[in-house]
Each structure stands twice: as C-alpha cells, then as structure tokens.
Design a protein around this motif. Structure first.
Motif, short mmCIF file in Angstrom:
data_model
loop_
_atom_site.label_atom_id
_atom_site.label_comp_id
_atom_site.label_asym_id
_atom_site.label_seq_id
_atom_site.Cartn_x
_atom_site.Cartn_y
_atom_site.Cartn_z
N ILE A 13 0.88 -1.17 0.00
CA ILE A 13 0.00 0.00 0.00
C ILE A 13 0.91 1.22 0.00
O ILE A 13 2.09 1.12 0.37
CB ILE A 13 -0.95 0.03 1.22
N PRO A 14 0.42 2.39 -0.41
CA PRO A 14 1.30 3.57 -0.46
C PRO A 14 2.00 3.87 0.87
O PRO A 14 3.16 4.28 0.88
CB PRO A 14 0.34 4.69 -0.86
N ALA A 15 1.32 3.64 2.00
CA ALA A 15 1.92 3.95 3.30
C ALA A 15 3.16 3.11 3.59
O ALA A 15 4.02 3.53 4.37
CB ALA A 15 0.89 3.76 4.41
N PHE A 16 3.26 1.94 2.97
CA PHE A 16 4.46 1.12 3.16
C PHE A 16 5.70 1.91 2.79
O PHE A 16 6.72 1.87 3.49
CB PHE A 16 4.37 -0.16 2.31
N VAL A 17 5.63 2.64 1.69
CA VAL A 17 6.79 3.39 1.20
C VAL A 17 7.18 4.48 2.19
O VAL A 17 8.36 4.70 2.47
CB VAL A 17 6.48 3.99 -0.19
N THR A 18 6.19 5.16 2.74
CA THR A 18 6.45 6.20 3.74
C THR A 18 7.13 5.61 4.97
O THR A 18 8.13 6.15 5.46
CB THR A 18 5.13 6.87 4.17
N VAL A 19 6.61 4.50 5.47
CA VAL A 19 7.18 3.88 6.67
C VAL A 19 8.59 3.37 6.40
O VAL A 19 9.51 3.60 7.19
CB VAL A 19 6.26 2.73 7.16
N PHE A 20 8.75 2.68 5.29
CA PHE A 20 10.06 2.12 4.94
C PHE A 20 11.13 3.20 4.90
O PHE A 20 12.19 3.08 5.54
CB PHE A 20 9.93 1.42 3.58
N HIS A 21 10.88 4.26 4.15
CA HIS A 21 11.89 5.31 4.02
C HIS A 21 11.95 6.22 5.24
O HIS A 21 13.01 6.79 5.53
CB HIS A 21 11.65 6.10 2.74
N GLY A 22 10.84 6.35 5.96
CA GLY A 22 10.87 7.13 7.19
C GLY A 22 11.78 6.51 8.23
O GLY A 22 12.51 7.22 8.95
N ILE A 23 11.74 5.19 8.34
CA ILE A 23 12.63 4.49 9.27
C ILE A 23 14.09 4.78 8.93
O ILE A 23 14.90 5.14 9.78
CB ILE A 23 12.35 2.98 9.24
N MET A 24 14.43 4.63 7.65
CA MET A 24 15.83 4.82 7.24
C MET A 24 16.26 6.28 7.34
O MET A 24 17.38 6.57 7.73
CB MET A 24 16.03 4.29 5.83
N ARG A 25 15.34 7.21 7.02
CA ARG A 25 15.70 8.63 7.11
C ARG A 25 15.90 9.07 8.55
O ARG A 25 16.60 10.07 8.82
CB ARG A 25 14.62 9.48 6.43
#
Length: 531
Positions: free
Chosen positions: A77-89
């Motif tokens: 889902i689109p939110a996966f991308v936010t969470v994935f990159h938010g963790i790394m950022r």
C-alpha cells in the motif's frame, strides 16, 4: 577464469538511499509517485517526501536511535513506502516481514533482528500483538499504519508520528557500513537469515540496473510483487521511484483485480514472478481485459522457461525479459536488457556493470572456463560486486560459508555461461536430482511439463523409490476440466528429454506450494512422504 559485464562500470554515489532517491525532485514534485491500485488515489513526490521527513522527525522525537531496527508487517500500500523510508531517514534500519507469517514466524524475525518497533495494519494485529508479547516488545511500540484515535484509542498510530512537527535528524552515516535494510532470506533451504544490506548496496544495485532495466518516466509500474521481498523492495519500489515512474500498488495477487488495474490505470511495465506468467499465458479470462498498455514484462525470483515467456509475449503483444538475483545481492546480478532481442529468453542474460563472476565445479572447487564458442559446463555461480551483502546478521558461520575471503558470493545456484557471456541458471546445487549417477535439473523438467496444454502448473523433486534410488517425481496441477493421467504425463516428458531425465512418478495435486516471491517450496512437497 572470471567473466564480467559487457557494459562499462557505472558511477555509484557515496550517499544514503533517501538522498539518492529524493535529493532532487523539483521537476517531478507534483507528478504521481504512487497510485493506490484499489482506489486510484495519487501520492505525489512532494507529498511522499513530506510524509517521509515527517515520520523521520516523529521517530527521532520518540527516541528511535541510529541503527535501531524497526519491522514492517504490511502488504503493498502507499503507506508502506512512507514507513520504509521514514525508518531509514531517521537513521534506523528496516526489516520487512512476510505478510503471510504466523505469530511464531513474526516473533522469530523480531527476536533475531532485535527489532524495537513493529509497524503493521489492523488486520494483522492479532498475530502482531502475539509476536510482540512473545519477544517483550512494549505494546506502544506496535504502531498501526491504518489506525486512528477513534477506532483504536489505546494504540500508537502512524498519524500521531506524522504530525509531531519534529524535524528529521541530521545524519552523518557511512553509506558503505550503515545497514539500511534487513530482509530475510526465504528459508527454502534452511533457517531464514537476516541479510545485512547497506545503503551503498541498495544504491549500487539501482545504479547498476540503469543500462539494462529500461524503466522510464513515461512508464507506469504495477507493483504486485511484495515490497517486503528484496525484488519488490529495491528493483520495483526503489528503482521505480529513482526513475520517476509512477508505482501502482496492489496488496495481493488476484488475477481479475490484476487485469482490472492494468486495463483501468494503463500499467505499462509489469514486474512478475513465473506463477503470474503461467496465468497470463494460459488463463482464458485474460482475453476479457484490455492489456494493450503493457509494453514490458520483467520476470524474476525464479527461472522463467523460454517457451512460457514467448507465449506471454505473443498473447499480450509485449516484450518479455528475465533476470537473476538474490537477497544477498540487493538483488540483481544478471538480466536481459530490453533492447537485446538476440539474447535467448531462456537465459538470465548478461552480468550487470561493476560485477565479476565465476562458475565453479561444486565437487572439485575448480573454476570452469568460459568457452571461446558454445556453452560452458555447469557449475556453481559465484558473484562479486558493490551490491553484495555485508553478511548474515549474527551468523558468522553462515556468512563464511557463503561469502569468501575474496568477496565472492557463492550463490548455491548451478549455472552455465556462453562465449558471449549469456548466463543460464540450471538449478539449485542442493536441488539437483541424482538418478543413477546422472544430474537431473528439476527446473528443466518443470519447463517441459508447463508446455503441456492440459497442465496448469507443475513441480519436480527427487524422491526415493522402492529400491531407494532417487528418481524424478512430478507434482502436477491439471487445467480446469482437463483429463490427464500419470501415464500421459510421463509419456509426454519422455518424448522430450534424455532417458535418464524421464519423470518416474506423477502425483496430481490442487496447487503447487510457493513462496510469496514465486519460488517452489519443495520441502512442502516432501512432507506427505516423510510423515
């Protein structure tokens, strides 16, 4: 003798993944980055980057430390991308969890990865909570991606982390050593292991794919392959974002929904695994949908038979290519470039830039020469490059067995190479069937079986007969309404292979067990015989 790519080396920037993907989005800020396949809702690059930075700030304010691991249990889902990159950022490391995992399997990954937070959806809360409790993770660290204060007033939710107003941290990390992600290997040949991939590993593989993958800003990528798997994660999700091609998310594969999304949202580029190719080639419902937008289908995760690939290309009027890789290589090492019609589809193409490979006899350890003409003898494929993992998490023994002192990754796959540098994957070293001293590759027999018009799917494993001789046994799924006997199947194969490769037993089943990435789970096929 080693062999390398026909392409010159590419430049690999010394940057973190977020900076590589999003440092310069000015010219695409209002273009779609993500499209929800279920609803058609668009997330622009400006919105996506804003969400990632907001989450990074919220996690930093919450006390998530640099290098701390957070798990994601979530479909595409689109939110996966936010969470994935938010963790790394935020300076953290993401470990992605298979959406089909049980509570026990989730807890094993949480424990092994030492994850301190778990992001998930309401639908997965029962198994997520059970797993978190089992490893001692505080309830407030199980974060609901789709939760709200009204529906789940007692739970931490993603929105609360996005609205803190806290700034993301300044990061001074070494891309070559800081772990970006911890995907877990499939475990089809043993215990699943955490694959340590750095920011440089991921950036390198996206850069290496530049001359060969062929995705452009004009494409629309359909993302049905799971983001939790390295193929969906770095080739599809990250590679698509880097090349500014909108990504259409799809939470799980359903053929009718898959075809509807293609027709309505005009997907142009499909990343698939071979089971989807079987459906596209054989299922009658495909003809009921407008698939004219498709220009390219790229298959990976498991071998794609050339005849099956050509059948898909003919039916859909598109180009079909395949590649090869594994989690330990971030993941791609070989592919057929889009503009190379001369490379046989049954191969996995050529070596990516910045890589060197060898083929080694697994019995003697001797290197097998690349021939001046024709095809080499088969051997284990070894690969070396900037995309190769650091190692397995907390498992030096497994790391030493897979990654040698010279930096070569021992893939465990049997391969051949031609004089032109075209690589073919024959089978897994551990899956080769030894029949009366001859090596029989299951993948070769599976390709023959799938060419039968009455067979919907098939798998082959080695089984012991009454005389304790290992023989090839086929598990076959009939096409709906088809009449087919075991004798029919064995006769069909016998006409097309050498005598020592003939199928000696056949069992009809309802479905071939496969992993989420499309690999046949051969261990499950052996269970009935072992119980």
């Amino acid at each position: 003798m080693s062999f390398s790519s026909p392409f010159p080396d590419v430049d690999i920037p010394d940057v973190l993944l977020f900076d590589y993907l999003f440092a310069d989005i000015d010219d695409v800020a209002d273009d779609p980055a993500l499209i929800d396949g279920s609803t058609g809702t668009v997330t622009t690059y400006r919105q996506l980057v804003g969400q990632i930075l907001a989450l990074a700030g919220g996690l930093h304010a919450r006390g998530l430390g640099v290098g701390e691991v957070s798990a994601i249990l979530c479909p595409n889902i689109p939110a996966f991308v936010t969470v994935f990159h938010g963790i790394m950022r935020s300076g953290g490391t993401a470990t992605t969890v298979n959406s089909l995992y049980t509570a026990h399997e989730i807890s094993e990954q949480l424990l092994d990865s030492r994850a301190t937070h778990l992001f998930t959806l309401s639908m997965f809360l029962p198994q997520a909570d059970e797993a978190a409790t089992a490893v001692g993770m505080p309830r407030e660290n199980v974060i609901l991606i789709d939760g709200s204060e009204q529906v789940h007033p007692d739970r931490t939710n993603l929105r609360s982390l996005l609205v803190t107003g806290a700034a993301p941290p300044e990061l001074h990390l070494d891309p070559a050593t800081h772990l970006a992600v911890l995907p877990y290997s499939s475990g089809t040949t043993g215990r699943a292991k955490g694959v340590m991939l750095t920011h440089r590993n991921l950036v390198a593989n996206i850069a290496q794919g530049g001359p060969v993958i062929g995705v452009t800003r004009a494409d629309r990528i359909l993302a049905v392959l799971p983001f939790f798997h390295i193929y969906g994660m770095n080739v599809l999700m990250n590679g698509g974002l880097y090349r500014r091609a909108p990504i259409i998310t799809m939470p799980k594969f359903d053929l009718v929904e898959f075809l509807r999304i293609i027709a309505e949202l005009r997907a142009t580029y499909l990343y698939i695994a071979p089971p989807i190719a079987v459906a596209l080639a054989k299922h009658p419902i495909v003809d009921s949908y407008d698939t004219s937008s498709i220009r390219m289908i790229f298959s990976g995760a498991a071998p794609l038979d050339a005849e099956l690939g050509h059948a898909v290309a003919r039916r859909l009027g598109c180009t079909v290519r395949q590649g090869y890789g594994m989690s330990e290589m971030s993941p791609v090492s070989h592919t057929i470039p889009e503009d190379r019609d001369d490379i046989p589809l049954g191969t996995v193409g050529v070596t990516l830039p910045n890589m060197v490979c060898k083929i080694v006899d697994p019995a003697t350890g001797e290197e097998i020469e690349q021939p001046s003409t024709g095809v080499s003898a088969p051997g284990e494929l070894w690969c070396k490059g900037p995309n190769v993992m650091v190692g397995y998490l907390a498992d030096p023994e497994a790391t030493a067995a897979t990654l040698d002192a010279d930096g070569y990754l021992h893939t465990g796959d049997v391969a051949t190479v031609t004089s032109e540098g075209y690589v073919s994957i024959v089978d897994r070293v551990k899956e080769l069937i030894k029949y009366k001293g001859y090596q029989v590759p299951p993948a070769e027999l599976e390709a023959v079986l799938l060419s039968h018009p009455k067979i919907a799917d098939a798998a082959v494993i080695g089984m012991l007969d009454e005389e304790h001789e290992e023989i090839p046994k086929a598990f076959v799924v009939r096409q709906p309404g088809a009449e087919l006997t075991a004798e029919d199947v064995m006769a069909y194969v016998a006409e097309r292979v050498a005598p020592h490769k003939k199928v000696r037993q056949v069992e009809f089943i309802d479905a071939i067990p496969k992993s989420s990435s499309g690999k046949i789970l051969r261990r499950q096929l052996r269970v009935p015989a072992d119980t």
